[in-house]
Design a protein around this motif. Structure first.
Motif, PDB file in Angstrom:
ATOM      1  N   PRO A  12     -11.232  -1.060   0.989  1.00 43.46           N
ATOM      2  CA  PRO A  12     -10.776  -1.524  -0.330  1.00 43.46           C
ATOM      3  C   PRO A  12     -11.027  -3.019  -0.449  1.00 43.46           C
ATOM      4  O   PRO A  12     -10.765  -3.778   0.484  1.00 43.46           O
ATOM      5  N   LYS A  13     -11.559  -3.427  -1.581  1.00 45.40           N
ATOM      6  CA  LYS A  13     -11.969  -4.829  -1.725  1.00 45.40           C
ATOM      7  C   LYS A  13     -10.935  -5.684  -2.442  1.00 45.40           C
ATOM      8  O   LYS A  13     -11.036  -6.904  -2.431  1.00 45.40           O
ATOM      9  N   GLU A  14      -9.962  -5.054  -3.102  1.00 47.23           N
ATOM     10  CA  GLU A  14      -8.973  -5.859  -3.797  1.00 47.23           C
ATOM     11  C   GLU A  14      -7.573  -5.284  -3.549  1.00 47.23           C
ATOM     12  O   GLU A  14      -7.406  -4.104  -3.226  1.00 47.23           O
ATOM     13  N   PRO A  15      -6.544  -6.126  -3.701  1.00 47.92           N
ATOM     14  CA  PRO A  15      -5.179  -5.732  -3.327  1.00 47.92           C
ATOM     15  C   PRO A  15      -4.652  -4.498  -4.058  1.00 47.92           C
ATOM     16  O   PRO A  15      -3.967  -3.679  -3.457  1.00 47.92           O
ATOM     17  N   ILE A  16      -4.970  -4.350  -5.348  1.00 46.68           N
ATOM     18  CA  ILE A  16      -4.425  -3.211  -6.099  1.00 46.68           C
ATOM     19  C   ILE A  16      -4.963  -1.905  -5.533  1.00 46.68           C
ATOM     20  O   ILE A  16      -4.216  -0.929  -5.353  1.00 46.68           O
ATOM     21  N   ARG A  17      -6.251  -1.865  -5.223  1.00 35.64           N
ATOM     22  CA  ARG A  17      -6.816  -0.644  -4.655  1.00 35.64           C
ATOM     23  C   ARG A  17      -6.233  -0.362  -3.272  1.00 35.64           C
ATOM     24  O   ARG A  17      -5.908   0.776  -2.944  1.00 35.64           O
ATOM     25  N   LEU A  18      -6.089  -1.406  -2.457  1.00 37.58           N
ATOM     26  CA  LEU A  18      -5.494  -1.216  -1.133  1.00 37.58           C
ATOM     27  C   LEU A  18      -4.089  -0.654  -1.248  1.00 37.58           C
ATOM     28  O   LEU A  18      -3.747   0.344  -0.597  1.00 37.58           O
ATOM     29  N   MET A  19      -3.249  -1.259  -2.088  1.00 40.47           N
ATOM     30  CA  MET A  19      -1.859  -0.817  -2.177  1.00 40.47           C
ATOM     31  C   MET A  19      -1.736   0.552  -2.819  1.00 40.47           C
ATOM     32  O   MET A  19      -0.819   1.307  -2.485  1.00 40.47           O
ATOM     33  N   SER A  20      -2.645   0.908  -3.693  1.00 38.44           N
ATOM     34  CA  SER A  20      -2.583   2.263  -4.269  1.00 38.44           C
ATOM     35  C   SER A  20      -2.834   3.296  -3.179  1.00 38.44           C
ATOM     36  O   SER A  20      -2.185   4.353  -3.148  1.00 38.44           O
ATOM     37  N   ARG A  21      -3.753   2.998  -2.264  1.00 34.03           N
ATOM     38  CA  ARG A  21      -3.987   3.906  -1.135  1.00 34.03           C
ATOM     39  C   ARG A  21      -2.776   3.935  -0.201  1.00 34.03           C
ATOM     40  O   ARG A  21      -2.405   4.992   0.314  1.00 34.03           O
ATOM     41  N   VAL A  22      -2.180   2.768   0.016  1.00 33.03           N
ATOM     42  CA  VAL A  22      -1.014   2.686   0.901  1.00 33.03           C
ATOM     43  C   VAL A  22       0.137   3.516   0.344  1.00 33.03           C
ATOM     44  O   VAL A  22       0.759   4.308   1.062  1.00 33.03           O
ATOM     45  N   TYR A  23       0.427   3.377  -0.957  1.00 27.03           N
ATOM     46  CA  TYR A  23       1.530   4.123  -1.564  1.00 27.03           C
ATOM     47  C   TYR A  23       1.246   5.622  -1.625  1.00 27.03           C
ATOM     48  O   TYR A  23       2.130   6.443  -1.368  1.00 27.03           O
ATOM     49  N   LYS A  24       0.010   5.973  -1.960  1.00 28.10           N
ATOM     50  CA  LYS A  24      -0.316   7.387  -2.179  1.00 28.10           C
ATOM     51  C   LYS A  24      -0.482   8.155  -0.875  1.00 28.10           C
ATOM     52  O   LYS A  24      -0.050   9.318  -0.760  1.00 28.10           O
ATOM     53  N   PHE A  25      -1.121   7.532   0.109  1.00 24.71           N
ATOM     54  CA  PHE A  25      -1.472   8.254   1.341  1.00 24.71           C
ATOM     55  C   PHE A  25      -0.744   7.743   2.590  1.00 24.71           C
ATOM     56  O   PHE A  25      -0.176   8.540   3.333  1.00 24.71           O
ATOM     57  N   ILE A  26      -0.782   6.442   2.802  1.00 25.21           N
ATOM     58  CA  ILE A  26      -0.394   5.919   4.110  1.00 25.21           C
ATOM     59  C   ILE A  26       1.112   5.995   4.347  1.00 25.21           C
ATOM     60  O   ILE A  26       1.569   6.530   5.364  1.00 25.21           O
ATOM     61  N   LEU A  27       1.916   5.459   3.431  1.00 23.15           N
ATOM     62  CA  LEU A  27       3.365   5.435   3.660  1.00 23.15           C
ATOM     63  C   LEU A  27       3.963   6.839   3.795  1.00 23.15           C
ATOM     64  O   LEU A  27       4.781   7.073   4.700  1.00 23.15           O
ATOM     65  N   PRO A  28       3.579   7.806   2.943  1.00 22.06           N
ATOM     66  CA  PRO A  28       4.129   9.158   3.134  1.00 22.06           C
ATOM     67  C   PRO A  28       3.738   9.766   4.490  1.00 22.06           C
ATOM     68  O   PRO A  28       4.546  10.463   5.118  1.00 22.06           O
ATOM     69  N   GLU A  29       2.511   9.494   4.937  1.00 25.34           N
ATOM     70  CA  GLU A  29       2.074  10.087   6.194  1.00 25.34           C
ATOM     71  C   GLU A  29       2.721   9.396   7.398  1.00 25.34           C
ATOM     72  O   GLU A  29       3.016  10.041   8.411  1.00 25.34           O
ATOM     73  N   VAL A  30       2.956   8.092   7.285  1.00 23.18           N
ATOM     74  CA  VAL A  30       3.706   7.391   8.334  1.00 23.18           C
ATOM     75  C   VAL A  30       5.123   7.950   8.426  1.00 23.18           C
ATOM     76  O   VAL A  30       5.641   8.206   9.522  1.00 23.18           O
ATOM     77  N   ARG A  31       5.760   8.152   7.278  1.00 22.79           N
ATOM     78  CA  ARG A  31       7.122   8.683   7.269  1.00 22.79           C
ATOM     79  C   ARG A  31       7.165  10.060   7.924  1.00 22.79           C
ATOM     80  O   ARG A  31       8.068  10.369   8.716  1.00 22.79           O
ATOM     81  N   LYS A  32       6.174  10.890   7.620  1.00 23.46           N
ATOM     82  CA  LYS A  32       6.120  12.233   8.206  1.00 23.46           C
ATOM     83  C   LYS A  32       5.976  12.158   9.728  1.00 23.46           C
ATOM     84  O   LYS A  32       6.666  12.876  10.466  1.00 23.46           O
ATOM     85  N   GLU A  33       5.090  11.272  10.206  1.00 22.21           N
ATOM     86  CA  GLU A  33       4.913  11.113  11.651  1.00 22.21           C
ATOM     87  C   GLU A  33       6.196  10.621  12.311  1.00 22.21           C
ATOM     88  O   GLU A  33       6.611  11.129  13.359  1.00 22.21           O
ATOM     89  N   LEU A  34       6.830   9.625  11.710  1.00 22.44           N
ATOM     90  CA  LEU A  34       8.050   9.066  12.304  1.00 22.44           C
ATOM     91  C   LEU A  34       9.201  10.067  12.277  1.00 22.44           C
ATOM     92  O   LEU A  34      10.028  10.089  13.187  1.00 22.44           O
ATOM     93  N   ASP A  35       9.254  10.903  11.251  1.00 21.24           N
ATOM     94  CA  ASP A  35      10.280  11.955  11.212  1.00 21.24           C
ATOM     95  C   ASP A  35      10.128  12.877  12.419  1.00 21.24           C
ATOM     96  O   ASP A  35      11.118  13.291  13.036  1.00 21.24           O
TER      97      ASP A  35
END
Length: 359
Positions: A12-35
């Motif tokens: 991702p080349k700009e912050p909005i695109r990076l954070m959209s990926r983080v909110y949509k994919f990364i944070l939910p999957e991190v939460r699932k792993e940590l659970d």
């Protein structure tokens, strides 16, 4: 040298695109792993090991969230990268808790515990009883499962053989730091200085405490995991990444962590590398120099805009921590570091506040 052109297009080349990926994919999957790891930790038979394992997940979740941002740069491989980063960071946080609040002060015990991190990134090595030199023994297989999870996911990284020497170097330095900084307080500084004497030629621009801080970061390892998800990675490219992350980005990461933990560490009797500066002004000027070094280093890498977001995100993440507002001197230091902040850093600052409040 292969410049990782294929992966460049995924970053991702700009912050909005990076954070959209983080909110949509990364944070939910991190939460699932940590659970999942929280459930495993809750089943540890030994009460002290169980307590420390659960505490490390409860209080250090943001380490996994931050580390897993690297998976946002290759979404196709995130189902390998997120479990790998979370498992590796969970080992780090668990062992840090065990050593910080240890029933032991034995250097050999700390080194054996951290051998698990080296074994996690060296699939050919044989796992062992990492608790053999301490009183608490029975973790119900928790640490072995974390190590095996790292290994299983590393086996799915097509470029890992090129990245492995650089990863082993960083994990070896990390292990040394964890051993020396947790031994008896009266021996820590002399052990760290002796260790620095062996390595100071690698980072002549750094003071001893800054070198030690740089070895305490896992970000270089995570970036190399990401790079290894590309089958075109070669050893020269892996060396380039290592050199761009260590020491400046890694050093910035841990110095910011120590900056906000100064009061907490003083109360707990824990070593803090920010306490070795003569005064606040010296500390801020040295951190500013390390920020500039980090910005300069990333220009050597493909997709430098992604790594610039990592640097600005680190500053935003740590300076938005609730601990900052509770410490007058750190609040002043934060204001100085945030002064004339680029819009990117302010964007990440606001997002860090939102994530802490809502996730």
């Amino acid at each position: 040298m292969i410049e990782l052109e294929q992966s460049r297009n995924q970053f991702p080349k700009e912050p909005i695109r990076l954070m959209s990926r983080v909110y949509k994919f990364i944070l939910p999957e991190v939460r699932k792993e940590l659970d999942g790891w929280r459930q495993e930790a809750g089943n540890i038979p030994d009460p002290e090991l169980r307590r420390q394992a659960l505490a490390s997940i409860a209080t250090k979740e943001f380490h996994c969230q931050g580390g897993a941002v690297y998976a946002a740069a290759n979404l196709q491989m995130r189902q390998v990268l997120v479990p790998l980063i979370v498992a590796f960071q969970t080992i780090s946080d668990y062992l840090d808790n065990l050593c910080d609040r240890s029933t032991s002060m034995d250097e050999r015990d700390f080194r054996l515990l951290h051998q698990s991190m080296l074994d996690a990134v060296e699939p050919e090595s044989k796992m062992q009883n990492y608790y053999a030199l301490r009183e608490e023994q029975d973790d119900g297989g928790y640490l072995h499962l974390l190590v095996q999870t790292c290994r299983d996911n590393i086996a799915k990284l097509p470029g890992y053989s090129a990245a492995k020497p650089q990863i082993l170097d960083l994990v070896g330095l990390y292990t040394d730091l964890q051993v020396y900084k947790h031994i008896a307080p009266e021996n820590r500084e002399s052990a760290l200085l002796k260790w620095w004497e062996q390595h100071k030629g690698r980072t002549p621009q750094l003071q001893w405490n800054e070198f030690a801080a740089a070895t305490g970061s896992t970000l270089g390892v995570f970036m190399l995991f990401l790079a290894a998800s590309n089958d075109k990675l070669d050893r020269n490219s892996a060396e380039l990444i290592h050199g761009a992350y260590f020491p400046h980005i890694c050093g910035l990461h841990i110095l910011l962590d120590y900056l906000i933990d100064q009061v907490e560490d003083e109360v707990g009797g824990d070593l803090n590398f920010c306490s070795y500066y003569d005064n606040k002004e010296m500390m801020l000027s040295r951190i500013a120099l390390i920020v500039e070094g980090a910005r300069r280093d990333i220009k050597k890498l493909p997709a430098p805009s992604f790594h610039r977001m990592i640097i600005e995100g680190l500053l935003a993440l740590y300076l938005s921590d609730p601990k900052v507002s509770q410490q007058q001197e750190i609040r002043d230091a934060s204001r100085q570091l945030m002064r004339r902040s680029p819009l990117m850093r302010l964007f990440f600052f606001v997002n860090s506040l939102w994530i802490r409040k809502h996730l």
